[in-house]
Design a protein around this motif. Sequence first.
Motif, PDB file in Angstrom:
ATOM      1  N   ARG A  99       3.724  -4.921 -21.683  1.00  0.00           N
ATOM      2  CA  ARG A  99       2.485  -4.751 -20.937  1.00  0.00           C
ATOM      3  C   ARG A  99       2.656  -5.392 -19.560  1.00  0.00           C
ATOM      4  O   ARG A  99       3.505  -6.256 -19.387  1.00  0.00           O
ATOM      5  N   TYR A 100       1.816  -4.952 -18.648  1.00  0.00           N
ATOM      6  CA  TYR A 100       1.980  -5.414 -17.261  1.00  0.00           C
ATOM      7  C   TYR A 100       0.713  -6.088 -16.762  1.00  0.00           C
ATOM      8  O   TYR A 100      -0.387  -5.552 -16.953  1.00  0.00           O
ATOM      9  N   ALA A 101       0.881  -7.192 -16.122  1.00  0.00           N
ATOM     10  CA  ALA A 101      -0.275  -7.939 -15.614  1.00  0.00           C
ATOM     11  C   ALA A 101      -0.406  -7.733 -14.114  1.00  0.00           C
ATOM     12  O   ALA A 101       0.588  -7.675 -13.390  1.00  0.00           O
ATOM     13  N   ALA A 102      -1.653  -7.607 -13.656  1.00  0.00           N
ATOM     14  CA  ALA A 102      -1.945  -7.576 -12.219  1.00  0.00           C
ATOM     15  C   ALA A 102      -3.026  -8.617 -11.974  1.00  0.00           C
ATOM     16  O   ALA A 102      -3.945  -8.772 -12.784  1.00  0.00           O
ATOM     17  N   ILE A 103      -2.892  -9.322 -10.900  1.00  0.00           N
ATOM     18  CA  ILE A 103      -3.796 -10.437 -10.672  1.00  0.00           C
ATOM     19  C   ILE A 103      -4.785 -10.116  -9.555  1.00  0.00           C
ATOM     20  O   ILE A 103      -4.416  -9.578  -8.508  1.00  0.00           O
ATOM     21  N   VAL A 104      -6.055 -10.410  -9.837  1.00  0.00           N
ATOM     22  CA  VAL A 104      -7.116 -10.248  -8.840  1.00  0.00           C
ATOM     23  C   VAL A 104      -7.191 -11.569  -8.073  1.00  0.00           C
ATOM     24  O   VAL A 104      -7.322 -12.625  -8.679  1.00  0.00           O
ATOM     25  N   ARG A 105      -7.052 -11.477  -6.765  1.00  0.00           N
ATOM     26  CA  ARG A 105      -7.004 -12.711  -5.960  1.00  0.00           C
ATOM     27  C   ARG A 105      -8.184 -12.795  -4.999  1.00  0.00           C
ATOM     28  O   ARG A 105      -8.719 -11.774  -4.564  1.00  0.00           O
ATOM     29  N   SER A 106      -8.514 -13.987  -4.660  1.00  0.00           N
ATOM     30  CA  SER A 106      -9.670 -14.202  -3.791  1.00  0.00           C
ATOM     31  C   SER A 106      -9.395 -13.734  -2.365  1.00  0.00           C
ATOM     32  O   SER A 106      -8.379 -14.084  -1.777  1.00  0.00           O
ATOM     33  N   PRO A 107     -10.363 -12.956  -1.796  1.00  0.00           N
ATOM     34  CA  PRO A 107     -10.233 -12.619  -0.378  1.00  0.00           C
ATOM     35  C   PRO A 107     -10.891 -13.688   0.496  1.00  0.00           C
ATOM     36  O   PRO A 107     -10.837 -13.605   1.715  1.00  0.00           O
ATOM     37  N   HIS A 108     -11.532 -14.669  -0.131  1.00  0.00           N
ATOM     38  CA  HIS A 108     -12.227 -15.719   0.620  1.00  0.00           C
ATOM     39  C   HIS A 108     -11.430 -17.012   0.576  1.00  0.00           C
ATOM     40  O   HIS A 108     -10.824 -17.345  -0.430  1.00  0.00           O
ATOM     41  N   ALA A 109     -11.494 -17.749   1.678  1.00  0.00           N
ATOM     42  CA  ALA A 109     -10.811 -19.039   1.728  1.00  0.00           C
ATOM     43  C   ALA A 109     -11.608 -20.101   0.992  1.00  0.00           C
ATOM     44  O   ALA A 109     -11.046 -21.079   0.515  1.00  0.00           O
ATOM     45  N   HIS A 110     -12.896 -19.895   0.906  1.00  0.00           N
ATOM     46  CA  HIS A 110     -13.736 -20.886   0.243  1.00  0.00           C
ATOM     47  C   HIS A 110     -15.012 -20.166  -0.188  1.00  0.00           C
ATOM     48  O   HIS A 110     -15.727 -19.628   0.664  1.00  0.00           O
ATOM     49  N   ALA A 111     -15.279 -20.129  -1.452  1.00  0.00           N
ATOM     50  CA  ALA A 111     -16.464 -19.424  -1.931  1.00  0.00           C
ATOM     51  C   ALA A 111     -16.774 -19.849  -3.353  1.00  0.00           C
ATOM     52  O   ALA A 111     -15.892 -20.281  -4.095  1.00  0.00           O
ATOM     53  N   ARG A 112     -18.062 -19.744  -3.676  1.00  0.00           N
ATOM     54  CA  ARG A 112     -18.471 -19.966  -5.045  1.00  0.00           C
ATOM     55  C   ARG A 112     -18.376 -18.627  -5.776  1.00  0.00           C
ATOM     56  O   ARG A 112     -18.728 -17.588  -5.206  1.00  0.00           O
ATOM     57  N   ILE A 113     -17.913 -18.661  -7.012  1.00  0.00           N
ATOM     58  CA  ILE A 113     -17.869 -17.433  -7.810  1.00  0.00           C
ATOM     59  C   ILE A 113     -19.203 -17.327  -8.538  1.00  0.00           C
ATOM     60  O   ILE A 113     -19.532 -18.163  -9.371  1.00  0.00           O
ATOM     61  N   LEU A 114     -19.994 -16.303  -8.196  1.00  0.00           N
ATOM     62  CA  LEU A 114     -21.306 -16.152  -8.807  1.00  0.00           C
ATOM     63  C   LEU A 114     -21.223 -15.332 -10.082  1.00  0.00           C
ATOM     64  O   LEU A 114     -22.009 -15.511 -10.997  1.00  0.00           O
ATOM     65  N   GLY A 115     -20.273 -14.447 -10.126  1.00  0.00           N
ATOM     66  CA  GLY A 115     -20.136 -13.621 -11.315  1.00  0.00           C
ATOM     67  C   GLY A 115     -18.947 -12.689 -11.161  1.00  0.00           C
ATOM     68  O   GLY A 115     -18.517 -12.403 -10.043  1.00  0.00           O
TER      69      GLY A 115
ATOM     70  N   TYR B  39      -8.717 -20.959  -1.557  1.00  0.00           N
ATOM     71  CA  TYR B  39      -7.801 -20.392  -0.568  1.00  0.00           C
ATOM     72  C   TYR B  39      -7.691 -18.894  -0.804  1.00  0.00           C
ATOM     73  O   TYR B  39      -7.929 -18.416  -1.924  1.00  0.00           O
ATOM     74  N   VAL B  40      -7.375 -18.169   0.245  1.00  0.00           N
ATOM     75  CA  VAL B  40      -7.205 -16.725   0.128  1.00  0.00           C
ATOM     76  C   VAL B  40      -5.939 -16.473  -0.690  1.00  0.00           C
ATOM     77  O   VAL B  40      -4.869 -16.969  -0.346  1.00  0.00           O
ATOM     78  N   GLY B  41      -6.091 -15.728  -1.777  1.00  0.00           N
ATOM     79  CA  GLY B  41      -4.945 -15.467  -2.648  1.00  0.00           C
ATOM     80  C   GLY B  41      -5.037 -16.209  -3.959  1.00  0.00           C
ATOM     81  O   GLY B  41      -4.210 -16.010  -4.843  1.00  0.00           O
ATOM     82  N   GLU B  42      -6.051 -17.063  -4.099  1.00  0.00           N
ATOM     83  CA  GLU B  42      -6.184 -17.807  -5.355  1.00  0.00           C
ATOM     84  C   GLU B  42      -6.497 -16.831  -6.489  1.00  0.00           C
ATOM     85  O   GLU B  42      -7.382 -15.983  -6.372  1.00  0.00           O
ATOM     86  N   PRO B  43      -5.786 -16.961  -7.634  1.00  0.00           N
ATOM     87  CA  PRO B  43      -6.031 -16.040  -8.748  1.00  0.00           C
ATOM     88  C   PRO B  43      -7.434 -16.225  -9.318  1.00  0.00           C
ATOM     89  O   PRO B  43      -7.878 -17.354  -9.536  1.00  0.00           O
ATOM     90  N   VAL B  44      -8.111 -15.109  -9.535  1.00  0.00           N
ATOM     91  CA  VAL B  44      -9.481 -15.145 -10.039  1.00  0.00           C
ATOM     92  C   VAL B  44      -9.561 -14.463 -11.409  1.00  0.00           C
ATOM     93  O   VAL B  44     -10.321 -14.866 -12.269  1.00  0.00           O
ATOM     94  N   ALA B  45      -8.778 -13.428 -11.591  1.00  0.00           N
ATOM     95  CA  ALA B  45      -8.782 -12.699 -12.866  1.00  0.00           C
ATOM     96  C   ALA B  45      -7.420 -12.034 -13.047  1.00  0.00           C
ATOM     97  O   ALA B  45      -6.665 -11.891 -12.080  1.00  0.00           O
ATOM     98  N   VAL B  46      -7.145 -11.650 -14.287  1.00  0.00           N
ATOM     99  CA  VAL B  46      -5.891 -10.939 -14.544  1.00  0.00           C
ATOM    100  C   VAL B  46      -6.200  -9.724 -15.409  1.00  0.00           C
ATOM    101  O   VAL B  46      -7.015  -9.795 -16.321  1.00  0.00           O
ATOM    102  N   VAL B  47      -5.585  -8.627 -15.042  1.00  0.00           N
ATOM    103  CA  VAL B  47      -5.776  -7.376 -15.773  1.00  0.00           C
ATOM    104  C   VAL B  47      -4.430  -6.996 -16.391  1.00  0.00           C
ATOM    105  O   VAL B  47      -3.401  -7.037 -15.713  1.00  0.00           O
TER     106      VAL B  47
END
Lengths: 145, 777
Positions: B37-53, B105-113
């Motif tokens: 299986r293959y993983a792809a990572i969703v990364r933050s486009p924001h340098a600083h942000a709260r994750i609301l959902g 930071y921009v590029g921080e992993p947020v989710a993985v698919v």
Amino acid sequence: MKIQGNQTITAPREKVFRVLVDPQAIARLLPGCEELEPAGADTYDVKLKLGIAALSGSYQGTVKLAEQRPPERLRLEVTSRGPWGFADGAGTLELEEKKGKTLVHYAGEVKVGGMIASIGQRLLEGAARLVIGQFFKNLEKEASA
Amino acid sequence: MMTKTRWVGKPLKRKEDPRLIQGLAHYVDDLALPGLRYAAIVRSPHAHARILGIRFAAALESPGVVAVLTGEDIRGKLGMVPVAADLPELKVPPHPPLALDKVRYVGEPVAVVVGDSRYRARDAAELVEVDYEPLPAVTNPEKALEKNSPLVHEQFKTNQACLWKLEGGFPDKAFKQAHRIVRQRFTNQRLIPVAMEPRGVVAQYDAGEELLTVWSSTQIPHLLRTQIAAMLGVPEMRVRVIAPEVGGGFGSKLNVYGEEALVAHLAMKLGRPVKWIESRRENFLSTIHGRDQINEVEVAVKRDGTLLALRCRIVADLGAYHQLLTPAIPTLTGLLLLGAYKIPAVKIEYVGVFTNKMATDAYRGAGRPEATFLIERMMDLVAMELKQDPAEIRLKNFPQPKDFPYATPTGVIYDSGDYAAALKKALAQVGYKKLRQEQKRLWKQGRYLGVGLSSYVEICAMGPSSQMPAGGWESATVRIEPTGKVTVLTGSSPHGQGQETSFAQLVAEELGLTPDDVIVIHGDTKAVPYGIGTFGSRATAVGGTAVYLSLQKLKQKLTRMAAHLLGVAPEQVVIGEGELFVKGKPRQAKKFLEVVQAAYVAKTLPPGFEPGLEATSFFEPSNFTFPFGTHVCVVEVERETGDVHIRRYVAVDDCGRVINPLLVDGQVHGGIVQSIGQALFEEAVYDENGQLVTGELMDYAIPRAWDVPRFETSRTVTPSPVNPMGVKGVGEAGTIGATPAVVNAVVDALRPLGIRDIAMPLKRERLWELFQKKRAR
């Protein structure tokens, strides 16, 4: 990125302003706008299809008519996010009456993030000019109709 | 040490190369496993942000997708990304493999698919919608220290991550007594390592064996195994880490990344092997960066150019989180800041700062290129202010050979050296006096020729365990197989340095064999005894010494066995080529193979002799080693374009005894190229919102073949007393020595413009502007 410029629309100021705050018209003004749904006071959820070279894709966002001073001044706040990051913008449109025509002065700032920022910077100005040009072309069409 | 040199010191072509240049080598991405299986990572486009959902229903329903995980799914289940650096009062923020609550930071992993193909996983990752509340970001480390700055980690109430001070001698007194004080502010700009192979991880869990196997493009397989086991809560003996062919690291893979644990976690959770291969763009955003220091330096000098003291304040931009060694790197800058000079007093303050950027960490040279750049630029500024020759001012301040071992006021002990010999050799080779005459002549013609020197020393062979965060020793097992062939298992983890060749040369030399009789195995924790890995120019001086020590044990066994067979005392037996014979009686001999077989069949053994021929050694070095040298760069700067043409590049390096000069040259060449990159081209730029605007190779310039000259390399040889082979290490010499040589050359060329310093990188537009300003005046 800062954006600034002006554009003449061959329609009276009141007409131009009306078009700019009419949700039905806005949907036709915004380049690539596929959907526009009300979401609170003077705020609309939008679906945009944008094409900035490799960063093309479907973007979701909001448009807010933040400040309205008919018929001379309007402040727009736009957010959008898509597969390649986000592009948020805020700007004012000042409408000046010019012998039955309207001179629109626009000034604003666009913030981009994610891939759009890291690889798209050098495409951005050109893309912004393109989008703005399209917007005014649409406005001309709507307002002079 | 070796008296014969049948193999050691010979320019053997690398045994590794045929497979590498024929495409027969296996990298992580070459691994194909059933059911992968293959993983792809969703990364933050924001340098600083709260994750609301995070909304991922659409991604989960996307064809082929088997799992989507966010920070919430690993909260409490997966440990934090570790930091091994140990500094007093260091602030260590939690660093989860997937962001929890906030991104920094921009590029921080947020989710993985995870999907059944790489493309489907990537497509589905684009469907994950994250609601962010953007927060103000801070990207300038000096602004981050101001009171009203946004905070990267609120709980600390400050962005200062650490404060480290070092003082030796009587610096303040020396500054009062100085005839002159020379000051300069410098920036060691942020760099991106750009290994040819980005990172990659494959993990597979065998539920029957209860064994987790992780293939990772890493420089430290054993340390990674220990840390993955801890992060996953799996017993370490049930984890196997394999570093297959690794396409370059330069320190960027001397680390433990969240993705390494995350992919392992996914493999265990899904019961399927999972692969994640970093894209080049991800590599730019989320593999460690290097350097990024602001340095205020001042030196106190006597009228004759004798250096009395140095003071320096280092503001180091550490980024948003600590990676493995992040805050420790600038301490190496401090330890080496006095360079190759006898400076009796020093005072250093290093402030580590959190910003909304990717973490910095070890990038080839790791703290030492920064130090060498600072001291070598200062030497040129001192020479300029005192109107002395830059070569003379260096010669005047070197410690003399009799001064070694030389204890510096920063607390390190330089093992051995003859710095003047290297400088003089370099000057002779480049034709220094003639160049100075030519320079004057060309200046008159409006042409800008410059000569830049850099006399560096570096801290290598890392290192004594007391000075290292996780042990500084290295292991090696040498096994002579029953057929007389030799297997070396090394705890080093070479990934381009060539130890498969140099260690084979060592074995061949010591046992009277040929390098083709030897295989060197590394990078598999199941096969190799615990080792520390390859970084800090340590593989030969520490890992090679462990091999050498095991060889001595085997030689003893071999001579005992041969003596037993020959009916003489062991002291009488000598190892020759393919045989062992009685000293002075070469005809009284036993074939090597015969002796080996006797040790294995064990029909008749000397008393107390253990069957078999295998020896393991763990070498703990008593000190670092201190390679040194002088590089001379000759440039001409084009007035009309600002282009820098490197006309000559002379490198005289001393890395102690040399096992394979071809490998040494290769290391020096590569290092100089990366140094030229820092001097002239490379710069990782974040805008004020924390967006990395040099996010790909279109915007981040690394040197190309036509940017680099033909290198003229040569050596002096000053053996190290720290290890029995007298080797020092050379993996980073080029990056440590060369940057200031290039910058000094360009600044020297532009002396007629009244230029004192130019900020790196010395891009052509920057130089062109200087010419334009001069013209306008």
